[in-house]
Design a protein around this motif. Structure first.
Motif, mmCIF file in Angstrom:
data_model
loop_
_atom_site.group_PDB
_atom_site.id
_atom_site.type_symbol
_atom_site.label_atom_id
_atom_site.label_comp_id
_atom_site.label_asym_id
_atom_site.label_seq_id
_atom_site.Cartn_x
_atom_site.Cartn_y
_atom_site.Cartn_z
ATOM 1 N N GLY A 35 0.816 -1.212 0.000
ATOM 2 C CA GLY A 35 0.000 0.000 0.000
ATOM 3 C C GLY A 35 0.850 1.262 0.000
ATOM 4 N N ARG A 36 1.972 1.226 0.722
ATOM 5 C CA ARG A 36 2.857 2.389 0.771
ATOM 6 C C ARG A 36 3.526 2.648 -0.571
ATOM 7 N N ILE A 37 3.807 1.578 -1.314
ATOM 8 C CA ILE A 37 4.345 1.746 -2.673
ATOM 9 C C ILE A 37 3.294 2.419 -3.547
ATOM 10 N N ASN A 38 2.074 1.904 -3.491
ATOM 11 C CA ASN A 38 0.987 2.498 -4.279
ATOM 12 C C ASN A 38 0.781 3.959 -3.898
ATOM 13 N N ARG A 39 0.845 4.254 -2.613
ATOM 14 C CA ARG A 39 0.660 5.628 -2.142
ATOM 15 C C ARG A 39 1.779 6.529 -2.643
ATOM 16 N N ALA A 40 3.005 6.041 -2.634
ATOM 17 C CA ALA A 40 4.134 6.834 -3.105
ATOM 18 C C ALA A 40 4.001 7.139 -4.599
ATOM 19 N N ILE A 41 3.536 6.168 -5.367
ATOM 20 C CA ILE A 41 3.314 6.418 -6.792
ATOM 21 C C ILE A 41 2.212 7.448 -6.984
ATOM 22 N N ALA A 42 1.126 7.290 -6.226
ATOM 23 C CA ALA A 42 0.018 8.244 -6.324
ATOM 24 C C ALA A 42 0.476 9.654 -5.963
ATOM 25 N N LYS A 43 1.303 9.791 -4.926
ATOM 26 C CA LYS A 43 1.795 11.108 -4.522
ATOM 27 C C LYS A 43 2.753 11.688 -5.566
ATOM 28 N N SER A 44 3.454 10.826 -6.307
ATOM 29 C CA SER A 44 4.301 11.309 -7.394
ATOM 30 C C SER A 44 3.457 11.979 -8.470
ATOM 31 N N THR A 46 -0.044 13.102 -7.846
ATOM 32 C CA THR A 46 -0.957 14.125 -7.332
ATOM 33 C C THR A 46 -0.291 15.228 -6.525
ATOM 34 N N ASN A 47 0.831 14.952 -5.899
ATOM 35 C CA ASN A 47 1.473 15.951 -5.058
ATOM 36 C C ASN A 47 2.673 16.584 -5.760
ATOM 37 N N CYS A 48 3.554 15.748 -6.277
ATOM 38 C CA CYS A 48 4.761 16.248 -6.943
ATOM 39 C C CYS A 48 4.477 16.613 -8.401
ATOM 40 N N GLY A 49 3.837 15.706 -9.106
ATOM 41 C CA GLY A 49 3.538 15.939 -10.506
ATOM 42 C C GLY A 49 4.660 15.557 -11.462
ATOM 43 N N CYS A 50 5.682 14.876 -10.952
ATOM 44 C CA CYS A 50 6.798 14.503 -11.838
ATOM 45 C C CYS A 50 6.380 13.444 -12.859
ATOM 46 N N ILE A 51 5.353 12.669 -12.531
ATOM 47 C CA ILE A 51 4.797 11.732 -13.506
ATOM 48 C C ILE A 51 3.303 11.977 -13.615
ATOM 49 N N LYS A 52 2.759 11.536 -14.728
ATOM 50 C CA LYS A 52 1.332 11.690 -14.968
ATOM 51 C C LYS A 52 0.810 10.350 -15.465
ATOM 52 N N VAL A 53 -0.392 9.990 -15.040
ATOM 53 C CA VAL A 53 -1.029 8.781 -15.528
ATOM 54 C C VAL A 53 -2.007 9.186 -16.621
ATOM 55 N N ASN A 54 -1.810 8.619 -17.788
ATOM 56 C CA ASN A 54 -2.661 8.902 -18.937
ATOM 57 C C ASN A 54 -3.259 7.569 -19.383
ATOM 58 N N ALA A 55 -4.204 7.072 -18.618
ATOM 59 C CA ALA A 55 -4.757 5.737 -18.863
ATOM 60 C C ALA A 55 -5.918 5.783 -19.844
ATOM 61 N N HIS A 79 0.980 3.800 -19.705
ATOM 62 C CA HIS A 79 0.108 4.881 -19.244
ATOM 63 C C HIS A 79 0.815 5.854 -18.309
ATOM 64 N N VAL A 80 2.148 5.786 -18.236
ATOM 65 C CA VAL A 80 2.912 6.709 -17.404
ATOM 66 C C VAL A 80 3.646 7.678 -18.323
ATOM 67 N N ASP A 81 3.412 8.967 -18.087
ATOM 68 C CA ASP A 81 4.127 10.017 -18.802
ATOM 69 C C ASP A 81 5.028 10.726 -17.803
ATOM 70 N N GLY A 82 6.211 11.068 -18.245
ATOM 71 C CA GLY A 82 7.153 11.767 -17.380
ATOM 72 C C GLY A 82 8.158 10.818 -16.770
ATOM 73 N N LYS A 83 8.930 11.374 -15.846
ATOM 74 C CA LYS A 83 10.005 10.632 -15.201
ATOM 75 C C LYS A 83 10.024 10.992 -13.727
ATOM 76 N N CYS A 88 11.040 11.611 -5.439
ATOM 77 C CA CYS A 88 10.052 10.534 -5.566
ATOM 78 C C CYS A 88 10.735 9.195 -5.801
ATOM 79 N N ARG A 89 11.820 9.199 -6.571
ATOM 80 C CA ARG A 89 12.592 7.967 -6.801
ATOM 81 C C ARG A 89 13.142 7.437 -5.478
ATOM 82 N N ASP A 90 13.700 8.327 -4.650
ATOM 83 C CA ASP A 90 14.240 7.913 -3.348
ATOM 84 C C ASP A 90 13.144 7.306 -2.467
ATOM 85 N N ILE A 91 11.997 7.950 -2.440
ATOM 86 C CA ILE A 91 10.885 7.450 -1.626
ATOM 87 C C ILE A 91 10.439 6.082 -2.120
#
Length: 134
Positions: A35-44, A46-55, A79-83, A88-91
């Motif tokens: 769940g924490r992995i999923n949350r970290a991806i979601a925060k990348s 919704t919070n950071c914006g370094c990646i975008k999901v284009n599903a 469906h992942v845009d950006g890097k 976020c990578r460290d987290i």
């Protein structure tokens, strides 16, 4: 040499696990770490914006009987845009490492060798080839 690294990691995990020694504790900590992995991806996203999901719906071409399975890869998208940014990578690396710790703990408590499991999965992929795609 690689099996030594896995064995050393598995032994280090075994020596490090004290508080959550029950299989119930390990299972729930493993699930929590997923769940924490999923949350970290979601925060990348919704919070950071370094990646975008284009599903969108995956496109599978039809009517091309001569198409090779390798050609299909160019139609399927992640469906992942950006890097990922460095933060976020460290987290994510930390969360995935935590997840590996609890996966290895499950292997230890059930007397399974993580390296052997990886080898069996690798052999299955090599043996089945394209029929093992998931």
């Amino acid at each position: 040499m690689k099996d030594v690294i896995f064995d050393d990691f598995q032994n280090a995990v075994d020596e490090s696990l004290l508080r959550h020694k029950s299989i119930i504790d390990i299972m729930t900590k493993f699930q929590e770490s997923n769940g924490r992995i999923n949350r970290a991806i979601a925060k990348s996203v919704t919070n950071c914006g370094c990646i975008k999901v284009n599903a969108v719906k995956q496109y599978f071409p039809t009517g091309k009987e001569d198409m090779d399975i390798k050609d299909l890869k160019k139609y399927l998208k992640s469906h992942v845009d950006g890097k990922l940014c460095d933060n976020c990578r460290d987290i994510l690396e930390r969360e995935i490492g935590n997840n590996l710790f609890y996966l290895t703990s499950l292997c230890n408590i059930l007397n399974l060798n993580l390296f052997d499991i990886i080898l069996k999965e690798y052999d299955k992929m090599n043996t089945l080839g394209k029929y093992t795609f998931r």
